[in-house]
Design a protein around this motif. Sequence first.
Motif, PDB file in Angstrom:
ATOM      1  N   GLN A   2     125.910 -38.416  81.358  1.00  0.00           N
ATOM      2  CA  GLN A   2     124.561 -38.952  81.771  1.00  0.00           C
ATOM      3  C   GLN A   2     123.959 -39.553  80.938  1.00  0.00           C
ATOM      4  OE1 GLN A   2     122.651 -35.347  83.167  1.00  0.00           O
ATOM      5  NE2 GLN A   2     123.960 -35.136  84.875  1.00  0.00           N
ATOM      6  N   GLN A   3     123.073 -40.617  81.150  1.00  0.00           N
ATOM      7  CA  GLN A   3     122.408 -41.501  80.157  1.00  0.00           C
ATOM      8  C   GLN A   3     121.062 -40.590  80.080  1.00  0.00           C
ATOM      9  OE1 GLN A   3     122.433 -45.828  80.794  1.00  0.00           O
ATOM     10  NE2 GLN A   3     123.977 -45.840  79.364  1.00  0.00           N
ATOM     11  N   MET A   4     120.272 -40.644  78.801  1.00  0.00           N
ATOM     12  CA  MET A   4     119.142 -40.141  78.843  1.00  0.00           C
ATOM     13  C   MET A   4     118.399 -41.083  77.937  1.00  0.00           C
ATOM     14  SD  MET A   4     118.069 -36.447  77.210  1.00  0.00           S
ATOM     15  CE  MET A   4     118.873 -35.671  78.489  1.00  0.00           C
ATOM     16  N   ALA A   5     117.203 -41.349  78.373  1.00  0.00           N
ATOM     17  CA  ALA A   5     116.052 -42.153  77.688  1.00  0.00           C
ATOM     18  C   ALA A   5     115.496 -41.433  76.376  1.00  0.00           C
ATOM     19  CB  ALA A   5     115.355 -42.775  78.620  1.00  0.00           C
ATOM     20  N   VAL A   6     115.668 -41.997  75.259  1.00  0.00           N
ATOM     21  CA  VAL A   6     114.985 -41.652  74.199  1.00  0.00           C
ATOM     22  C   VAL A   6     113.733 -42.246  73.799  1.00  0.00           C
ATOM     23  CG1 VAL A   6     115.053 -41.242  71.573  1.00  0.00           C
ATOM     24  CG2 VAL A   6     117.411 -41.160  73.204  1.00  0.00           C
ATOM     25  N   VAL A   7     112.664 -41.562  73.547  1.00  0.00           N
ATOM     26  CA  VAL A   7     111.279 -42.192  73.536  1.00  0.00           C
ATOM     27  C   VAL A   7     110.860 -41.924  71.973  1.00  0.00           C
ATOM     28  CG1 VAL A   7     108.791 -41.962  74.092  1.00  0.00           C
ATOM     29  CG2 VAL A   7     110.686 -41.271  75.878  1.00  0.00           C
ATOM     30  N   LYS A   8     110.694 -43.010  71.580  1.00  0.00           N
ATOM     31  CA  LYS A   8     110.140 -43.059  69.777  1.00  0.00           C
ATOM     32  C   LYS A   8     108.618 -43.291  69.944  1.00  0.00           C
ATOM     33  CE  LYS A   8     110.845 -45.636  65.742  1.00  0.00           C
ATOM     34  NZ  LYS A   8     111.326 -46.255  64.930  1.00  0.00           N
TER      35      LYS A   8
END
Length: 64
Positions: free
Chosen positions: A44-50
């Motif tokens: 599954q793709q998971m968004a990474v927040v910086k």
Amino acid sequence: MNVLKNMEAIFLAAAVLVGVTSAAHAASVTRHQRYDAQVTIEGQQMAVVKVTAKRLAAVDKAAI
């Protein structure tokens, strides 16, 4: 000798060329950074927040 007479035009053409290529490169780097922000975990793709923020000064840290 003809090159020396047209040196200003050659310089301006080179400056425009460098400006256009640097803008195109910056746009492609931004596109790659957005793509790299997607991480695949267990299929599954998971968004990474910086999150970026200013560091607190010593005075502000002491007040907390």
